[in-house]
Design a protein around this motif. Structure first.
Motif, PDB file in Angstrom:
ATOM      1  N   TYR A   1       0.821  -1.196   0.000  1.00  0.00           N
ATOM      2  CA  TYR A   1       0.000   0.000   0.000  1.00  0.00           C
ATOM      3  C   TYR A   1       0.865   1.260   0.000  1.00  0.00           C
ATOM      4  O   TYR A   1       0.580   2.230  -0.700  1.00  0.00           O
ATOM      5  CB  TYR A   1      -0.912  -0.002   1.227  1.00  0.00           C
ATOM      6  N   TYR A   2       1.940   1.204   0.789  1.00  0.00           N
ATOM      7  CA  TYR A   2       2.833   2.357   0.824  1.00  0.00           C
ATOM      8  C   TYR A   2       3.445   2.608  -0.551  1.00  0.00           C
ATOM      9  O   TYR A   2       3.458   3.714  -1.067  1.00  0.00           O
ATOM     10  CB  TYR A   2       3.942   2.168   1.853  1.00  0.00           C
ATOM     11  N   ARG A   3       3.953   1.522  -1.136  1.00  0.00           N
ATOM     12  CA  ARG A   3       4.633   1.635  -2.428  1.00  0.00           C
ATOM     13  C   ARG A   3       3.685   2.100  -3.534  1.00  0.00           C
ATOM     14  O   ARG A   3       3.991   3.027  -4.273  1.00  0.00           O
ATOM     15  CB  ARG A   3       5.224   0.273  -2.810  1.00  0.00           C
ATOM     16  N   GLU A   4       2.529   1.423  -3.615  1.00  0.00           N
ATOM     17  CA  GLU A   4       1.644   1.648  -4.758  1.00  0.00           C
ATOM     18  C   GLU A   4       0.725   2.851  -4.627  1.00  0.00           C
ATOM     19  O   GLU A   4       0.308   3.424  -5.629  1.00  0.00           O
ATOM     20  CB  GLU A   4       0.789   0.392  -4.998  1.00  0.00           C
ATOM     21  N   VAL A   5       0.372   3.191  -3.415  1.00  0.00           N
ATOM     22  CA  VAL A   5      -0.600   4.271  -3.238  1.00  0.00           C
ATOM     23  C   VAL A   5      -0.010   5.474  -2.526  1.00  0.00           C
ATOM     24  O   VAL A   5       0.019   6.580  -3.063  1.00  0.00           O
ATOM     25  CB  VAL A   5      -1.833   3.774  -2.463  1.00  0.00           C
TER      26      VAL A   5
ATOM     27  N   SER B   1       3.123   6.450  -1.502  1.00  0.00           N
ATOM     28  CA  SER B   1       4.281   7.200  -1.994  1.00  0.00           C
ATOM     29  C   SER B   1       3.954   7.906  -3.313  1.00  0.00           C
ATOM     30  O   SER B   1       4.336   9.057  -3.520  1.00  0.00           O
ATOM     31  CB  SER B   1       5.492   6.286  -2.140  1.00  0.00           C
ATOM     32  N   LYS B   2       3.223   7.222  -4.179  1.00  0.00           N
ATOM     33  CA  LYS B   2       2.841   7.864  -5.443  1.00  0.00           C
ATOM     34  C   LYS B   2       1.919   9.052  -5.210  1.00  0.00           C
ATOM     35  O   LYS B   2       2.076  10.113  -5.824  1.00  0.00           O
ATOM     36  CB  LYS B   2       2.159   6.847  -6.365  1.00  0.00           C
ATOM     37  N   GLY B   3       0.939   8.828  -4.328  1.00  0.00           N
ATOM     38  CA  GLY B   3       0.003   9.906  -4.022  1.00  0.00           C
ATOM     39  C   GLY B   3       0.710  11.114  -3.438  1.00  0.00           C
ATOM     40  O   GLY B   3       0.471  12.252  -3.857  1.00  0.00           O
ATOM     41  N   LEU B   4       1.619  10.859  -2.502  1.00  0.00           N
ATOM     42  CA  LEU B   4       2.330  11.969  -1.880  1.00  0.00           C
ATOM     43  C   LEU B   4       3.189  12.709  -2.890  1.00  0.00           C
ATOM     44  O   LEU B   4       3.260  13.944  -2.874  1.00  0.00           O
ATOM     45  CB  LEU B   4       3.203  11.467  -0.727  1.00  0.00           C
ATOM     46  N   ALA B   5       3.833  11.947  -3.778  1.00  0.00           N
ATOM     47  CA  ALA B   5       4.670  12.582  -4.795  1.00  0.00           C
ATOM     48  C   ALA B   5       3.822  13.508  -5.664  1.00  0.00           C
ATOM     49  O   ALA B   5       4.223  14.643  -5.967  1.00  0.00           O
ATOM     50  CB  ALA B   5       5.354  11.518  -5.653  1.00  0.00           C
ATOM     51  N   GLY B   6       2.648  13.025  -6.036  1.00  0.00           N
ATOM     52  CA  GLY B   6       1.744  13.846  -6.835  1.00  0.00           C
ATOM     53  C   GLY B   6       1.343  15.112  -6.106  1.00  0.00           C
ATOM     54  O   GLY B   6       1.378  16.224  -6.661  1.00  0.00           O
ATOM     55  N   MET B   7       0.982  14.933  -4.845  1.00  0.00           N
ATOM     56  CA  MET B   7       0.588  16.078  -4.024  1.00  0.00           C
ATOM     57  C   MET B   7       1.725  17.078  -3.921  1.00  0.00           C
ATOM     58  O   MET B   7       1.545  18.285  -4.050  1.00  0.00           O
ATOM     59  CB  MET B   7       0.222  15.610  -2.605  1.00  0.00           C
TER      60      MET B   7
ATOM     61  N   LEU C   1      -2.381  17.984   3.259  1.00  0.00           N
ATOM     62  CA  LEU C   1      -3.366  18.250   2.214  1.00  0.00           C
ATOM     63  C   LEU C   1      -4.501  17.229   2.223  1.00  0.00           C
ATOM     64  O   LEU C   1      -5.668  17.577   2.073  1.00  0.00           O
ATOM     65  CB  LEU C   1      -2.655  18.245   0.854  1.00  0.00           C
ATOM     66  N   ILE C   2      -4.153  15.972   2.405  1.00  0.00           N
ATOM     67  CA  ILE C   2      -5.202  14.963   2.314  1.00  0.00           C
ATOM     68  C   ILE C   2      -5.755  14.538   3.674  1.00  0.00           C
ATOM     69  O   ILE C   2      -6.681  13.722   3.746  1.00  0.00           O
ATOM     70  CB  ILE C   2      -4.726  13.717   1.553  1.00  0.00           C
ATOM     71  N   ALA C   3      -5.193  15.109   4.739  1.00  0.00           N
ATOM     72  CA  ALA C   3      -5.640  14.713   6.078  1.00  0.00           C
ATOM     73  C   ALA C   3      -7.159  14.791   6.269  1.00  0.00           C
ATOM     74  O   ALA C   3      -7.768  13.828   6.753  1.00  0.00           O
ATOM     75  CB  ALA C   3      -4.926  15.555   7.135  1.00  0.00           C
ATOM     76  N   PRO C   4      -7.794  15.877   5.872  1.00  0.00           N
ATOM     77  CA  PRO C   4      -9.244  15.944   6.084  1.00  0.00           C
ATOM     78  C   PRO C   4     -10.002  14.859   5.321  1.00  0.00           C
ATOM     79  O   PRO C   4     -11.035  14.370   5.791  1.00  0.00           O
ATOM     80  CB  PRO C   4      -9.616  17.336   5.564  1.00  0.00           C
ATOM     81  N   ALA C   5      -9.479  14.471   4.167  1.00  0.00           N
ATOM     82  CA  ALA C   5     -10.155  13.426   3.400  1.00  0.00           C
ATOM     83  C   ALA C   5     -10.113  12.107   4.161  1.00  0.00           C
ATOM     84  O   ALA C   5     -11.105  11.368   4.226  1.00  0.00           O
ATOM     85  CB  ALA C   5      -9.492  13.260   2.033  1.00  0.00           C
ATOM     86  N   LEU C   6      -8.983  11.829   4.759  1.00  0.00           N
ATOM     87  CA  LEU C   6      -8.870  10.590   5.522  1.00  0.00           C
ATOM     88  C   LEU C   6      -9.758  10.633   6.763  1.00  0.00           C
ATOM     89  O   LEU C   6     -10.423   9.655   7.123  1.00  0.00           O
ATOM     90  CB  LEU C   6      -7.412  10.360   5.918  1.00  0.00           C
ATOM     91  N   ILE C   7      -9.768  11.796   7.402  1.00  0.00           N
ATOM     92  CA  ILE C   7     -10.659  11.979   8.550  1.00  0.00           C
ATOM     93  C   ILE C   7     -12.095  11.687   8.140  1.00  0.00           C
ATOM     94  O   ILE C   7     -12.839  11.007   8.852  1.00  0.00           O
ATOM     95  CB  ILE C   7     -10.579  13.429   9.070  1.00  0.00           C
TER      96      ILE C   7
END
Lengths: 218, 218
Positions: free
Chosen positions: B141-145, B147-153, B178-184
């Motif tokens: 999950y870290y590798r595929e989602v 790290s890629k997501g964070l790089a994009g952000m 940036l994405i913290a509220p979405a996870l919340i």
DNA sequence: AGAATATGACTGACTGGTCAGTCATTGTCA
DNA sequence: TGACAATGACTGACCAGTCAGTCATATTCT
């Protein structure tokens, strides 16, 4: 195992756990402590009460003298773990001497420290993990922690707006935004810290900069 | 095995699931689908493969023709569920026509919609819940989602800073904010929505106001 | 084409092991 | 000594994983 010296009790009232009530309370404590470790490590379903018992230095039957069943133990455990957290929340707000930002920052520092050094963070993760299967726990947690915490945050935000420290008026509607990074940090810690460590305190500082504006000091 | 139909294919191709390979693939699908429902509802340990089998309309033994064991099924399930999410991530960034804020807002809207209408949100919760017990899954999950997501952000944030839309330079260090509220929002949804519904989109808008400054339009 | 044969996907009863919860027995305290 | 606490062997339910057997489909033969 875990037996205690037979006659020591007679005069050693000052010695730890002399009478029955005290010893019972101690065992109850030990069981909860052991259960916390096991439930955190394995989750509810995969935890064996045999393991809890032996970790607590107690026979399995003893657990049933204190708790109706596995589920009751689990729920009691969460309740017990939450009380100190609420106390922290309650004892945090008081010092309204400085700015709202300082107040929140101090509070966050305490919270993050609490969460990274104790098992509190794991408890939060446990609630996220098992909450949907234990509505009672989710209810309890919402009532005792979330709603109170949000109310406190809301009050602090309102104060910040009144004092002109916070510009966004809408923030009071979503106090969740304020604590979002802290929760992220908790989750990150248990899932990804070995992939990429996260400086929670620094992240929170940056987040507060967004809310209060950049710090005036260099 | 893995042989291909010698000549049967000639006329029965149009019929649904005519040949063996197709039927097998269909069953595999059904098993994963059923397993997703069960694992989301009960977690890994409490899920019974008998239930998965009967929900999938298949005998228990059939599961073992497709997956080595319960754990392999679980891991494969997470992988399968993540792929579409990554595709969303990959297809999000491209439209760099408007402002960075519009880009991120559109992306967030898609994400939140995705998460509230499909089971994707539950998958995220499942990963949080079971991740520590399945390091392989956390790694994946870290590798595929993540790290890629964070790089994009991070890239989006850097662009925002370069264009002068974002003032905080430190934000690029912590794309998590940036994405913290979405996870919340995802967590809130599954735990507390019945206590107090949360307007995730609106919350995210307020959050973006903190980052980009208040919207110029009324 | 049609019969004969081969294949392997699928089944579900079964096994071995696990574990929550019980209770007869033993130990301890007042 | 009588009441209560603690024990841990035991029970019964439960469940992951197995495997011998079935049968629909594919292939080969005449």
């Amino acid at each position: 195992m875990a037996k205690q010296p037979s006659k020591t009790a007679r005069k050693s009232a000052e010695k730890s756990a002399s009478n029955r009530a005290e010893r019972a309370a101690e065992r109850r404590e030990a069981i909860i402590e052991a259960a916390m470790d096991e439930f955190i490590a394995r989750g509810f379903a995969a935890t064996r009460l045999d393991d809890v018992a032996s970790r607590a230095g107690v026979a399995k039957g003893t657990i049933y003298l204190h708790f109706k069943d596995k589920e009751a133990l689990f729920e009691e455990l969460i309740r017990t773990a939450i009380v100190p957290l609420v106390n922290r929340l309650a004892s945090g707000p008081p010092p309204v001497g400085g700015s709202v930002r300082d107040m929140i920052e101090g509070f966050a520092r305490t919270f993050i420290h609490e969460v990274t050094t104790t098992r509190r963070g794991d408890i939060v993760r446990l609630i996220v993990a098992e909450g949907p299967r234990f509505p009672d726990i989710a209810d309890f947690y919402y009532r005792e922690v979330v709603s109170k915490g949000l109310a406190g945050m809301r009050a602090a935000i309102a104060l910040g707006i009144a004092r002109g420290e916070i510009r966004s008026k809408d923030l009071a509607q979503f106090p969740q935004i304020l604590i979002a990074p802290a929760l992220i940090a908790v989750i990150w810690q248990s899932l990804f810290s070995k992939h990429a460590p996260l400086d929670a305190i620094e992240m929170f500082r940056v987040h507060l900069d967004l809310i209060f504006g950049e710090r005036r000091t260099a």
